[in-house]
Design a protein around this motif. Sequence first.
Motif, PDB file in Angstrom:
ATOM      1  N   ALA A   1      -9.301 -41.616  75.697  1.00 40.90           N
ATOM      2  CA  ALA A   1      -8.823 -40.694  76.875  1.00 40.90           C
ATOM      3  C   ALA A   1     -10.399 -39.977  77.151  1.00 40.90           C
ATOM      4  CB  ALA A   1      -8.081 -39.529  76.654  1.00 40.90           C
ATOM      5  N   VAL A   2     -11.067 -39.716  76.309  1.00 39.93           N
ATOM      6  CA  VAL A   2     -12.617 -39.221  76.485  1.00 39.93           C
ATOM      7  C   VAL A   2     -13.291 -40.554  76.994  1.00 39.93           C
ATOM      8  CG1 VAL A   2     -14.667 -38.354  75.490  1.00 39.93           C
ATOM      9  CG2 VAL A   2     -12.360 -37.526  74.887  1.00 39.93           C
ATOM     10  N   ILE A   3     -13.333 -41.462  76.692  1.00 41.56           N
ATOM     11  CA  ILE A   3     -14.157 -42.603  77.129  1.00 41.56           C
ATOM     12  C   ILE A   3     -13.680 -43.057  78.694  1.00 41.56           C
ATOM     13  CG2 ILE A   3     -14.388 -45.106  77.030  1.00 41.56           C
ATOM     14  CD1 ILE A   3     -14.307 -45.044  74.110  1.00 41.56           C
ATOM     15  N   GLN A   4     -12.276 -42.998  78.900  1.00 36.04           N
ATOM     16  CA  GLN A   4     -11.819 -43.110  80.125  1.00 36.04           C
ATOM     17  C   GLN A   4     -12.526 -42.274  81.043  1.00 36.04           C
ATOM     18  OE1 GLN A   4      -7.575 -44.369  80.994  1.00 36.04           O
ATOM     19  NE2 GLN A   4      -7.977 -43.380  82.499  1.00 36.04           N
ATOM     20  N   THR A   5     -12.154 -41.021  80.903  1.00 35.29           N
ATOM     21  CA  THR A   5     -12.348 -39.833  81.672  1.00 35.29           C
ATOM     22  C   THR A   5     -13.654 -39.226  81.717  1.00 35.29           C
ATOM     23  OG1 THR A   5     -11.685 -38.396  80.217  1.00 35.29           O
ATOM     24  CG2 THR A   5     -10.161 -39.388  81.762  1.00 35.29           C
ATOM     25  N   GLN A   6     -14.478 -39.420  80.708  1.00 37.89           N
ATOM     26  CA  GLN A   6     -15.716 -38.708  80.601  1.00 37.89           C
ATOM     27  C   GLN A   6     -17.157 -39.396  80.728  1.00 37.89           C
ATOM     28  OE1 GLN A   6     -15.426 -35.320  80.786  1.00 37.89           O
ATOM     29  NE2 GLN A   6     -13.277 -35.393  80.899  1.00 37.89           N
ATOM     30  N   THR A   7     -17.029 -40.643  80.446  1.00 39.75           N
ATOM     31  CA  THR A   7     -18.192 -41.514  80.014  1.00 39.75           C
ATOM     32  C   THR A   7     -18.291 -42.657  81.526  1.00 39.75           C
ATOM     33  OG1 THR A   7     -16.917 -43.464  79.081  1.00 39.75           O
ATOM     34  CG2 THR A   7     -17.788 -41.641  77.696  1.00 39.75           C
ATOM     35  N   ARG A   8     -19.607 -42.999  81.314  1.00 42.95           N
ATOM     36  CA  ARG A   8     -20.021 -43.938  82.301  1.00 42.95           C
ATOM     37  C   ARG A   8     -19.314 -45.303  82.209  1.00 42.95           C
ATOM     38  NH1 ARG A   8     -26.113 -44.678  83.404  1.00 42.95           N
ATOM     39  NH2 ARG A   8     -25.706 -46.156  81.685  1.00 42.95           N
ATOM     40  N   LEU A   9     -18.939 -45.727  80.913  1.00 45.99           N
ATOM     41  CA  LEU A   9     -18.408 -46.781  80.768  1.00 45.99           C
ATOM     42  C   LEU A   9     -16.998 -46.863  81.078  1.00 45.99           C
ATOM     43  CD1 LEU A   9     -18.414 -49.606  79.190  1.00 45.99           C
ATOM     44  CD2 LEU A   9     -17.325 -48.287  77.076  1.00 45.99           C
ATOM     45  N   GLY A  10     -16.193 -45.765  80.908  1.00 51.49           N
ATOM     46  CA  GLY A  10     -14.923 -45.689  81.456  1.00 51.49           C
ATOM     47  C   GLY A  10     -14.855 -45.884  82.916  1.00 51.49           C
ATOM     48  N   ARG A  11     -15.761 -45.173  83.508  1.00 49.41           N
ATOM     49  CA  ARG A  11     -15.682 -45.124  85.054  1.00 49.41           C
ATOM     50  C   ARG A  11     -16.131 -46.812  85.536  1.00 49.41           C
ATOM     51  NH1 ARG A  11     -17.702 -40.099  84.564  1.00 49.41           N
ATOM     52  NH2 ARG A  11     -19.803 -40.772  84.617  1.00 49.41           N
ATOM     53  N   HIS A  12     -16.978 -47.420  84.795  1.00 51.57           N
ATOM     54  CA  HIS A  12     -17.456 -48.468  85.156  1.00 51.57           C
ATOM     55  C   HIS A  12     -16.317 -49.752  85.036  1.00 51.57           C
ATOM     56  CE1 HIS A  12     -22.030 -47.631  85.015  1.00 51.57           C
ATOM     57  NE2 HIS A  12     -21.371 -47.280  85.808  1.00 51.57           N
ATOM     58  N   ILE A  13     -15.619 -49.483  83.898  1.00 51.99           N
ATOM     59  CA  ILE A  13     -14.213 -50.325  83.626  1.00 51.99           C
ATOM     60  C   ILE A  13     -13.348 -50.015  85.000  1.00 51.99           C
ATOM     61  CG2 ILE A  13     -12.239 -50.327  82.231  1.00 51.99           C
ATOM     62  CD1 ILE A  13     -13.967 -50.147  79.941  1.00 51.99           C
ATOM     63  N   LEU A  14     -12.922 -49.001  85.349  1.00 50.95           N
ATOM     64  CA  LEU A  14     -12.097 -48.766  86.435  1.00 50.95           C
ATOM     65  C   LEU A  14     -12.535 -49.630  87.576  1.00 50.95           C
ATOM     66  CD1 LEU A  14     -10.963 -45.047  85.870  1.00 50.95           C
ATOM     67  CD2 LEU A  14      -9.660 -47.335  85.989  1.00 50.95           C
ATOM     68  N   ALA A  15     -14.126 -49.356  87.846  1.00 49.75           N
ATOM     69  CA  ALA A  15     -14.742 -49.744  89.094  1.00 49.75           C
ATOM     70  C   ALA A  15     -14.652 -51.281  88.989  1.00 49.75           C
ATOM     71  CB  ALA A  15     -16.006 -49.385  89.092  1.00 49.75           C
ATOM     72  N   LEU A  16     -14.849 -52.022  87.813  1.00 52.34           N
ATOM     73  CA  LEU A  16     -14.894 -53.490  87.839  1.00 52.34           C
ATOM     74  C   LEU A  16     -13.546 -53.711  88.023  1.00 52.34           C
ATOM     75  CD1 LEU A  16     -17.294 -54.868  86.843  1.00 52.34           C
ATOM     76  CD2 LEU A  16     -16.408 -55.223  84.772  1.00 52.34           C
ATOM     77  N   GLY A  17     -12.265 -53.221  87.745  1.00 46.53           N
ATOM     78  CA  GLY A  17     -11.042 -53.741  87.975  1.00 46.53           C
ATOM     79  C   GLY A  17     -10.788 -53.418  89.520  1.00 46.53           C
TER      80      GLY A  17
END
Lengths: 361, 342, 315
Positions: free
Chosen positions: B202-218
């Motif tokens: 949850a932290v990775i998805q909501t708080q990190t750049r990687l999480g945001r980039h993953i969503l952006a890529l999708g």
Amino acid sequence: MTTSDFDFSVRPSRRAILGGIVGGAAALSMPHIARAAGDKPVLVTSIRSLSNPYHAIWKDGAEAFAKSVGAQHVTLVSEGNSEKGIADIRAMLAKTGGKMVLNSDPNDTPDARPIVESCFKAGAYVCTQWNKPNDLHPWDFNPYYASHIEFDGVKSGSAITQALIKAMGSKGGIVAIGGQISNTAAIERKRGLEEVLKAHPDVQLLDFQVANWKATEAYDLTSSLLTRFGDKVGGIWAANDDMGTGALEALRAEGLAGKVPVVGIDGIKAAMDAVKAGEYAATVTSDPYWQGGMGLSIGYHAFMKSFDPTKESKDHREFYGRTTTITKDNVADYIKANVDSKPVYDWNDLWGRCEGQIRAS
Amino acid sequence: MTTTQADVPPLHHGPAIAAPRRRRLHISRASLRAYAPAVVLLALCLLVTLANPSFIETRNLIRVANAAAVPLTLAMGTTFIILIGSIDLSAEGAVAVAAMVVVLLAKNDLNGMDLGWGAALLAVCAAGLMGLISGLVQTGLRIPSFMATLGTWFIGLGLATYMLGGSAVRLMDPRLRFLALGRFGGLPVAVWVALAAFAVAAVIQTQTRLGRHILALGGGEDLAEYSGISPARVRILAFTLAGLFYGVAGVLAATQLGQSNAVIGDGRLFAAITAVVVGGTALTGGEGGVFNTLIGVLIVTVLSNGMVLLGISPYVQQTVQGLMIIAAVALSLDRLRLKIVK
Amino acid sequence: MTALTARLGDLPFRDLAPPALLVGLVVLVEVFAPGFVTRDTLLMVLSDTAVLFLLATAETFVILLGGIDLSIQAVASLASVIVAQLLPVIGPAAYLVAILAGLLSGLASGAVHVRLRVPSFVATLATGGVVAGLARGRAITIEEGGRFYTSWLNGTLWGAPVVVILSVVVGLAGFVVLRYTRFGRFSVAVGAGEPAAWAAGVNVDRTKITAFAASGTLAALAGVVLAARLSSGSPNLANQLMLPAIAAVIVGGTAITGGLGNVGRTAVGALIIAIVRIGMTFVGVNIFAENVVFGAMLIAAVAVTIDRAKIAIIK
């Protein structure tokens, strides 16, 4: 090097061998001693996979036999894919030109027919175990379909049920975990359970569920069953040891290991250890080490003409093998003889474990 | 659930073609729709409780939590991959490898190793390495994730079979068995581990750049690339991350069963993907997230627990499960956001 | 490596990569295990590929649209059970019933996917579960009387196994349908870009349902062939055939995201998978290494065959 080419080159030599050792008794007493390795067939074992302990031990037995006669041995695995299993066998038949002996545990009942037909066509000797359709008989494929070995599932199923009921003090509730619904062994073992239960009115079958032979499925299933029946669960019956040990671990997580007896079939090491620890009431083994070696030995001796399959009685062509029930009384001895050291068998004693012809049904 | 979707609206660029025809299916307001999977879960729990009240007993809820521990950990990894719009078939192979490593390096009945927690750590790393390889292979060779991970699945399975020599090796280390057998605050330690994995995800998805980039890529790979994200880098990181989660799941599975064989991962792949989709994450990527997956895993676990509690015959369980999953997805998918369903 | 593959992608002989790989693999097996390239062995490989090819063709229809059909092995198994049960009762009409059942389950998958808007991955996984539930029961042997009707499928015609001829006919039909009919063009359009296809007036829903119906029908046909080859029906008959079938489609160079591919590619893909697998047995690859080699070969094969020039984003 097509199949037919090879047949022409091999068959006369085999006939010559046959001429050399006429007479069954002579053949049995002095088999294949002064023969070059080139005359020997390739020994082929076909099993489901090497990722389960049962078949891993099977392969050990096969290799032990191959070593004892100095023949080349190849293992094929179907990985649960019938088409792959059959295609691999056909490929081996083509590669060896039919000069091979196959010991097969077909992935599913139907597979036995194409396997046997392919071997028959190629002139390779074959022995099947566990699974074959009821209308497929070794004597219809003389002489190449040497034998079919099964283990009486009804008998094994009832043996562990009796041990379980004894461990429960002849009263209480049992939850049963069955194998894959369509599987013959699963159906027979369940029948054994039901037959024994009829004679014990004080013992109830609380529920029969299936976990497809898998430890992981049995683990989750057992904890759900514990919720449904709570303290009423007096014992757990599993159609094989993978599921039985999975159920045992679920019991352990609830602090119930050793309090609720478990039984299973196959005699895998984890189950035997559990029998020793008093957490498992019984397991039945068909001795895969023997199965792996003897299936090849029967085919091998037929190939080498040291016996003539066509002259054997039906209860040698299609028979129930002997099983051993392992309980607290004999577990230490069994582990010592079969697990801590490799068992030594007389692979020439082809029919020593025959326990009668397989029932028609 | 709502926060994850709020992160990416500008990246969702599909024209709303299918939507108008479907609108009559949705009586509730859009804001409520995001909670649909949770509502399905509650309804399911209610239904099972009505049929068999022992479902709601603490004892059983703990068992449901315990049964959900491995699938939840596994599905955390799967979620990130599906969020990119890729697929990862290597889960079963990675679980097998992790379980194999932990069992062979900790105290066992085959060799003399006794690394304790170090074995668990190395097992997680091994699975992470497999994920890294999956990521490198598919970005380096530019092949679909489906094939790259199908390949690593077979390779992982083969390695586990080879190293275990076909046998089931028992895990004898009491410290590691404590994960499955020990309890903390009434819950099995495995459940806490799974919850920790969930928190990390949850932290990775909501708080990190990687999480945001993953969503952006999708949400749209081309757009993400224009805005300066390196798809290859994100992809490799995501697959490595997924591998690490599979590794934790593999260790948990081995400690639960007290042994490891090569088929320990059997059947877990499709179960995990089903849970992710049932939770409302889109297979096309960019929609949903780990919160959805938590609900999805619980729906699937309650369903199988409930079928046993209700005493549904094993002969029809598979059929019932299939129908229930269709119903759950049909009820909970947020179709207004998912313009294209593939 | 990336640069090299990218450069290769620009060359016109790119379409020839999958067949070239196939030939290369056959040569490789022959080098390591002389005696592989004989008429009999190659015919054996072809007939052992038939079922995989039929399933892969079924899958091609759906993958071309950008979907996936995970129900094919359950449908094939159900068809085998129907054949085994009905053959002694109604004779060859059992084939029709079995194939019809496949058509119906394909329609059901399509309807669930399109009408309920459930992703095809889950829709077909679930319908597969439902179908598998219907086929429950033990394996049913096709007895002597019924085998009278199946023996022709196991025989040869003009020197070639009937299953191979059947596969060729189905393959050609699939090829023609996907290339020259409106449905085929619509399929490619939907796979390439659903919104654009919709805007251009393609009836996306109908195209999708048709594709799933075709997939179900062909999967059932594969099940019929399996039943004849194994002389029985069983709910597990087609187990473990689904992923190899999908792999065959992708190895042939069809894009998993849809919009690019055809049945010809699938045929080559299925043969590549079959040659790798049977070749390993022929060469005598260590049994413990088999899965590792197979996995590595899959990755290598698809790296060679995939047409990067035509696939914008590889997911």
